[in-house]
Every structure is written in structure tokens, then in C-alpha cells.
Design a protein around this motif. Structure first.
Motif, PDB file in Angstrom:
ATOM      1  N   ALA A 114       4.089  59.489  95.283  1.00  0.00           N
ATOM      2  CA  ALA A 114       3.992  58.231  94.525  1.00  0.00           C
ATOM      3  C   ALA A 114       5.395  57.763  94.180  1.00  0.00           C
ATOM      4  O   ALA A 114       6.208  58.533  93.672  1.00  0.00           O
ATOM      5  N   ARG A 115       5.667  56.493  94.432  1.00  0.00           N
ATOM      6  CA  ARG A 115       7.000  55.943  94.157  1.00  0.00           C
ATOM      7  C   ARG A 115       6.871  54.449  93.923  1.00  0.00           C
ATOM      8  O   ARG A 115       5.824  53.844  94.175  1.00  0.00           O
ATOM      9  N   MET A 116       7.957  53.860  93.453  1.00  0.00           N
ATOM     10  CA  MET A 116       8.030  52.406  93.321  1.00  0.00           C
ATOM     11  C   MET A 116       8.653  51.822  94.582  1.00  0.00           C
ATOM     12  O   MET A 116       9.646  52.338  95.092  1.00  0.00           O
ATOM     13  N   CYS A 117       8.063  50.764  95.075  1.00  0.00           N
ATOM     14  CA  CYS A 117       8.651  49.958  96.148  1.00  0.00           C
ATOM     15  C   CYS A 117       9.027  48.643  95.479  1.00  0.00           C
ATOM     16  O   CYS A 117       8.237  47.702  95.432  1.00  0.00           O
ATOM     17  N   GLY A 126      -0.185  54.578  96.350  1.00  0.00           N
ATOM     18  CA  GLY A 126      -0.329  53.152  96.618  1.00  0.00           C
ATOM     19  C   GLY A 126      -1.256  52.861  97.784  1.00  0.00           C
ATOM     20  O   GLY A 126      -2.094  51.945  97.724  1.00  0.00           O
ATOM     21  N   VAL A 127      -1.134  53.637  98.853  1.00  0.00           N
ATOM     22  CA  VAL A 127      -1.980  53.442 100.032  1.00  0.00           C
ATOM     23  C   VAL A 127      -3.433  53.808  99.722  1.00  0.00           C
ATOM     24  O   VAL A 127      -4.366  53.109 100.132  1.00  0.00           O
ATOM     25  N   SER A 128      -3.636  54.901  98.969  1.00  0.00           N
ATOM     26  CA  SER A 128      -4.995  55.326  98.619  1.00  0.00           C
ATOM     27  C   SER A 128      -5.705  54.268  97.779  1.00  0.00           C
ATOM     28  O   SER A 128      -6.900  54.005  97.966  1.00  0.00           O
ATOM     29  N   ILE A 129      -4.974  53.654  96.846  1.00  0.00           N
ATOM     30  CA  ILE A 129      -5.566  52.602  96.012  1.00  0.00           C
ATOM     31  C   ILE A 129      -5.967  51.411  96.872  1.00  0.00           C
ATOM     32  O   ILE A 129      -7.088  50.889  96.761  1.00  0.00           O
ATOM     33  N   CYS A 176       0.402  42.528 102.125  1.00  0.00           N
ATOM     34  CA  CYS A 176       0.274  43.848 102.737  1.00  0.00           C
ATOM     35  C   CYS A 176       1.685  44.355 103.028  1.00  0.00           C
ATOM     36  O   CYS A 176       2.400  43.751 103.829  1.00  0.00           O
ATOM     37  N   CYS A 177       2.097  45.418 102.364  1.00  0.00           N
ATOM     38  CA  CYS A 177       3.439  45.974 102.551  1.00  0.00           C
ATOM     39  C   CYS A 177       3.312  47.298 103.301  1.00  0.00           C
ATOM     40  O   CYS A 177       2.628  48.223 102.831  1.00  0.00           O
ATOM     41  N   LEU A 178       3.937  47.395 104.474  1.00  0.00           N
ATOM     42  CA  LEU A 178       3.849  48.613 105.284  1.00  0.00           C
ATOM     43  C   LEU A 178       4.613  49.734 104.609  1.00  0.00           C
ATOM     44  O   LEU A 178       5.808  49.629 104.348  1.00  0.00           O
ATOM     45  N   ASP A 179       3.908  50.832 104.329  1.00  0.00           N
ATOM     46  CA  ASP A 179       4.482  51.927 103.571  1.00  0.00           C
ATOM     47  C   ASP A 179       5.429  52.768 104.430  1.00  0.00           C
ATOM     48  O   ASP A 179       5.101  53.147 105.554  1.00  0.00           O
ATOM     49  N   TRP A 180       6.582  53.071 103.857  1.00  0.00           N
ATOM     50  CA  TRP A 180       7.647  53.810 104.546  1.00  0.00           C
ATOM     51  C   TRP A 180       7.184  55.192 105.008  1.00  0.00           C
ATOM     52  O   TRP A 180       7.420  55.588 106.152  1.00  0.00           O
ATOM     53  N   LYS A 184       0.930  52.937 106.555  1.00  0.00           N
ATOM     54  CA  LYS A 184      -0.236  52.104 106.277  1.00  0.00           C
ATOM     55  C   LYS A 184       0.159  51.116 105.183  1.00  0.00           C
ATOM     56  O   LYS A 184       1.243  51.239 104.604  1.00  0.00           O
ATOM     57  N   HIS A 185      -0.716  50.181 104.883  1.00  0.00           N
ATOM     58  CA  HIS A 185      -0.362  49.147 103.911  1.00  0.00           C
ATOM     59  C   HIS A 185      -0.698  49.544 102.478  1.00  0.00           C
ATOM     60  O   HIS A 185      -1.720  50.158 102.203  1.00  0.00           O
ATOM     61  N   HIS A 186       0.205  49.167 101.564  1.00  0.00           N
ATOM     62  CA  HIS A 186      -0.103  49.201 100.134  1.00  0.00           C
ATOM     63  C   HIS A 186       0.006  47.773  99.599  1.00  0.00           C
ATOM     64  O   HIS A 186       0.386  46.855 100.326  1.00  0.00           O
ATOM     65  N   MET A 187      -0.342  47.578  98.337  1.00  0.00           N
ATOM     66  CA  MET A 187      -0.392  46.245  97.740  1.00  0.00           C
ATOM     67  C   MET A 187       0.957  45.854  97.155  1.00  0.00           C
ATOM     68  O   MET A 187       1.501  46.556  96.306  1.00  0.00           O
ATOM     69  N   ALA A 188       1.467  44.699  97.585  1.00  0.00           N
ATOM     70  CA  ALA A 188       2.706  44.159  97.031  1.00  0.00           C
ATOM     71  C   ALA A 188       2.391  42.808  96.392  1.00  0.00           C
ATOM     72  O   ALA A 188       1.236  42.492  96.118  1.00  0.00           O
TER      73      ALA A 188
END
Length: 232
Positions: A114-117, A126-129, A176-180, A184-188
């Protein structure tokens, strides 16, 4: 270079900055959206303060990074969330980070979890949510945006988020922000930011003081798992 406030810097400009290992390390350190002193970023990149100053000047000239002066010291951060999202997405294409020490391995595991983007939650959390909300029919993907369903409107309103106000902001509502790390995408966007701020307000999440890692509190582990129906 003068860059309009809400327009992201050209992708090729950011890619050029990331092509240098030291600048890449410094920009990654700045992805938490906070201000950091030059000395701290020099340490993060493993370079001298003089070299860090040279790279910071280039990043400021490009419009990606801005500085504030407080007393004798200057503090730096990434200027726009849109540029932070581009950096995160380009990092996701660069392959896994080479681990050379136990300390680096531990820190990387925290960041992966878990981190801040910039201003929204990324990593496994973030991706799981985002995945859970989509699977439950509260969100759906519309191109490179997440759209909120009628059931989702009720869900977020019950959680204390004013979606009407968020839609008025001069930024993307929910990109949709592609996770590093997860690819996969997380919410931005405005909704991603508001969701992160709400979880911190409730003391479900705590930011690490020295990195962009986020810690899930004991209460947060229970509440987040129940609210989003994800295992933690």
C-alpha cells in the motif's frame, strides 16, 4: 517552461527525465505528493547534493517539479497529479526494481502492499479496492475512466463523499491509473483522492513519514476489509 496548471507535461518530457537513474529515483520519491528537501532526495537517489541540485533544476525547468522556499531551505514536489500518474504508469512499463539489500527489500514490500500515488492509494490495496468496487457493480470502466453506477452513488455518499462536489473540480473525476507494481488499474482523480483522504480521516490508513508507503491500522484492517469486501 511555463505550463498551464491543469495540463499534464508532455509524456516524452517525463520519459526523458525518467531515463536518468538518479532523476528516476528522485521523482519516485516525490510520488507521495508531499514537499521534500533536496538533501533528502539526494540521499534517496544515492548522489551528492550538488548533483541533486542539477537534476532538480532540470525537473523544474520542465514544469514537472515546483519548489517553495521556507527560510534558508527549498522544498520540492511534483506540481500536478496528472504528471504523477504518468510517472507511475511509465514506471510500470520499466520492469521490476532490482533489489540489492534487505532494507530495500523490506521497503519495496511496504510500497507494493500500500502506498500513495501522489494523492490516491496505490499498490495491492488500491488495486484490490478498485477491483472489488467494479466486481460489485459500483464502478465500471469507460475507456480510461472509472464511472460510478447508481448503486455506487449511494455507496460513496454513505461513506461521506460528496460526489456532486467532486465532479465540479477542475480535474478528472476518476481516472484509471496503471499501477506501478501490480500492472492493473487503481482509482485516481478527484474520487481517488477523496477516498484516500476519508480513510486517513477515519484513521484507517497512516502515511509513512519517510516514504510514500501507507500503513493500514488495526481498525483500518477490519473496516476496509468489511467495507470493500477484500481480504487484508
Amino acid at each position: 517552461m511555463n505550463v498551464p496548471v491543469n495540463v499534464p507535461v508532455n509524456v516524452s518530457v517525463i520519459a526523458s527525465l525518467l531515463s536518468d537513474a538518479s532523476r528516476s529515483a528522485m521523482l519516485t520519491h516525490l510520488l507521495d505528493g508531499r514537499f521534500h528537501p533536496a538533501g533528502e532526495m539526494a540521499l534517496a537517489a544515492g548522489i551528492t547534493p550538488q548533483t541533486a541540485s542539477f537534476h532538480l533544476a532540470k525537473m523544474m525547468e520542465s514544469g514537472v517539479v515546483v519548489a517553495e522556499k521556507h527560510g534558508r531551505h527549498r522544498y520540492y514536489r511534483i506540481q500536478k497529479s496528472a504528471d504523477a500518474e504518468i510517472i507511475e504508469q511509465l514506471l510500470s512499463l520499466s520492469g521490476p526494481v532490482q533489489i540489492t539489500s534487505l532494507r530495500q527489500s523490506v521497503q519495496m514490500e511496504k510500497l507494493r502492499h500500500a502506498r500513495m500515488c501522489y494523492d490516491h492509494v496505490a499498490g495491492e490495496l488500491g488495486v484490490s479496492i478498485a477491483d472489488s468496487l467494479t466486481e460489485r457493480g459500483l464502478l465500471y470502466k469507460n475507456g480510461m475512466e472509472f464511472a460510478v453506477t447508481e448503486a455506487g452513488e449511494s455507496f460513496f455518499n454513505d461513506f461521506g463523499l460528496e460526489l456532486g462536489e467532486l465532479r465540479k473540480k477542475r480535474r478528472s473525476f476518476c481516472r484509471c491509473c496503471l499501477d506501478w507494481t501490480e500492472r492493473k488499474h487503481h482509482m485516481a482523480g478527484a474520487l481517488g483522492q477523496a477516498l484516500a483522504e476519508r480513510m486517513m480521516q477515519l484513521n484507517w490508513l497512516e502515511r509513512d513519514s519517510s516514504s510514500r508507503a501507507v500503513r493500514i491500522t488495526e481498525e483500518g484492517r477490519e473496516r476496509i476489509s468489511a467495507l470493500f469486501d477484500i481480504p487484508l
